[in-house]
Design an enzyme around this catalytic site. Structure first.
Site, PDB file in Angstrom:
ATOM      1  N   VAL A  78       0.852  -1.190   0.000  1.00 43.72           N
ATOM      2  CA  VAL A  78       0.000   0.000   0.000  1.00 43.72           C
ATOM      3  C   VAL A  78       0.882   1.232   0.000  1.00 43.72           C
ATOM      4  CG1 VAL A  78      -0.148   0.194   2.522  1.00 43.72           C
ATOM      5  CG2 VAL A  78      -2.061   1.018   1.112  1.00 43.72           C
ATOM      6  N   ASN A  79       0.315   2.380  -0.342  1.00 45.48           N
ATOM      7  CA  ASN A  79       1.056   3.636  -0.238  1.00 45.48           C
ATOM      8  C   ASN A  79       0.310   4.597   0.684  1.00 45.48           C
ATOM      9  OD1 ASN A  79      -0.854   5.282  -1.888  1.00 45.48           O
ATOM     10  ND2 ASN A  79      -0.173   3.917  -3.530  1.00 45.48           N
ATOM     11  N   ARG A  80       0.852   5.791   0.860  1.00 41.03           N
ATOM     12  CA  ARG A  80       0.336   6.720   1.872  1.00 41.03           C
ATOM     13  C   ARG A  80      -0.736   7.671   1.352  1.00 41.03           C
ATOM     14  NH1 ARG A  80       3.749   6.557   6.323  1.00 41.03           N
ATOM     15  NH2 ARG A  80       5.811   5.657   5.939  1.00 41.03           N
TER      16      ARG A  80
END
Length: 415
Positions: free
Chosen positions: A217-219
């Site tokens: 996942v990313n932010r």
């Protein structure tokens, strides 16, 4: 910075319940007042343990209500008047106890009595310990309230007041709650610059599973994409928002298509075409695990981590740019940590879109998860550098630019 009076003429009743997040409420009042709203405040007894009525009275410019049996306030059945005069009721922070009261229809103090007497829409911003939020009783109460039409914003993941505690339970930031209030009142402008047009927008991260409990996942928070959806809707467009997982509520009047993975996002985008404008603001994961496990991956005692074989995800922007259903105008985003403009110029050349909106998402920028953005708009004609502004303001300017270009039937010859 001059802020649009997006809440002008609106009466908002803010119900503050007991929780450490109450310290954020003066900022919330300020955010809504600077947008033109009149804000009245009710505080529970618990809320007064964290912040004083004097503080809220000073920032709201209105009397603060705390007691059901206040002779001055109740001479004209004040709790009913407070309930009926509000265009929107915001409960922030909404404690587990108060959510339970709302779900059960209890009315044992001023705040809960007002909620029972209210017929105005309600937006709740929960704040509590993660274990309290995930407790089955709280989730039952939230499900009941959603069924009753209560809208929620958050909670979000973050550090708790308790030492060493972190997780899902933190109250959404005041700016996000103010934006949610704006979205509630947002209505499309008939004969607006995008009236009769379909705008397709992607937002948020994608989640790529490693096994049933782990993921890549990313932010990305999705805030910029959701702000774009609101701005396009206010400009009169029919808006489809394809979103990865976020804690945000979809803007009123916008069709939300929630997805998890990049492949699901591409399928939802293709299913949503044709569109006049495509805005691809999602932070799509470039890679996924080629052979994600159906069961949780266990340690084998060897001390060696498992090998994860990655494979490339579909390039959604490039795929749609070559589709026979390509939107007339296509805007992509370039989230970079270095050589921002150079990377954006290269991306414009090989993606086949008309615009690339470039921004610096390195940790020092505070863009990912923040409320402000500093962007450069890259087209075949060059680079436009915009000053730092709120994400809602960035969205309004981008939508206005797209509407003007669509009307003029302008297309980058390099697209």
């Amino acid at each position: 910075m001059l802020i649009d009076q997006t809440l002008a003429g609106k009466a908002i009743l803010l119900v503050i319940t007991g929780g450490i997040a109450a310290y954020k409420t003066p900022d919330l009042v300020r955010r809504m007042r600077e947008r033109g709203a009149t804000v009245r405040v009710i505080m529970t007894e618990g809320a007064q343990g964290f912040i004083t009525p004097l503080t809220l009275g000073a920032v709201s410019g209105q009397p603060v209500f705390t007691a059901l049996w206040d002779r001055d306030a109740e001479h004209d059945i004040g709790h009913v008047r407070l309930a009926r005069e509000a265009d929107l009721i915001i409960v922030a922070p909404a404690s587990a106890d108060f959510l339970a009261k709302m779900a059960g229809g209890l009315a044992d103090d001023l705040a809960s009595t007002v909620m029972l007497a209210a017929d105005a829409p309600v937006l709740a911003a929960p704040a509590m310990n993660p274990k309290m939020w995930t407790h089955p009783a709280t989730q039952r109460n939230v499900a009941t309230l959603r069924g009753d039409g209560i809208q929620f914003i958050g909670p979000e993941v973050g550090e708790m007041a308790e030492s060493g505690e972190a997780g899902l339970g933190r109250m959404s930031e005041p700016m996000d709650i103010a934006i949610a209030a704006e979205q509630h009142f947002a209505t499309p402008r008939e004969e607006g610059p995008l009236w009769g047009k379909h705008v397709l927008i992607t937002a948020g991260p994608t989640h790529e599973p490693i096994d049933p409990v782990r993921l890549i996942v990313n932010r990305s928070s999705g805030k910029q994409g959701y702000a774009l959806a609101q701005a396009a809707h206010r400009a009169g467009a029919t808006v489809t928002l394809v979103s990865g997982p976020t804690s945000l509520e979809a803007p009123a009047g916008v069709t939300l298509k929630p997805v998890q993975t990049a492949r699901q996002m591409l399928a939802a985008v293709e299913d949503s075409l044709p569109a006049d404008i495509g805005i691809f603001a999602a932070a799509v994961a470039d890679w996924r695990v080629a052979d994600a496990s159906d069961a949780k991956i266990k340690k084998d005692g060897s001390g060696q981590p498992p090998t994860l074989r990655l494979t490339e995800n579909p390039d959604i922007l490039a795929t749609i740019a070559t589709s026979d259903k390509r939107p007339k105008l296509l805007m992509g985003f370039a989230a970079e940590t270095n050589d921002v403009e150079a990377n954006a110029i290269a991306k414009l050349a090989h993606k086949g879109c008309d615009y690339i909106v470039a921004n610096d998402v390195s940790p020092k920028s505070g863009v990912m998860g923040g409320d402000a953005n500093t962007v450069s708009v890259v087209t075949g004609s060059g680079v436009e550098r915009w000053p730092t502004m709120g994400k809602a303001d960035v969205a309004e300017k981008l939508v206005a630019r797209l509407a003007a270009d669509l009307k003029a039937d302008l297309r980058s010859t390099d697209g």
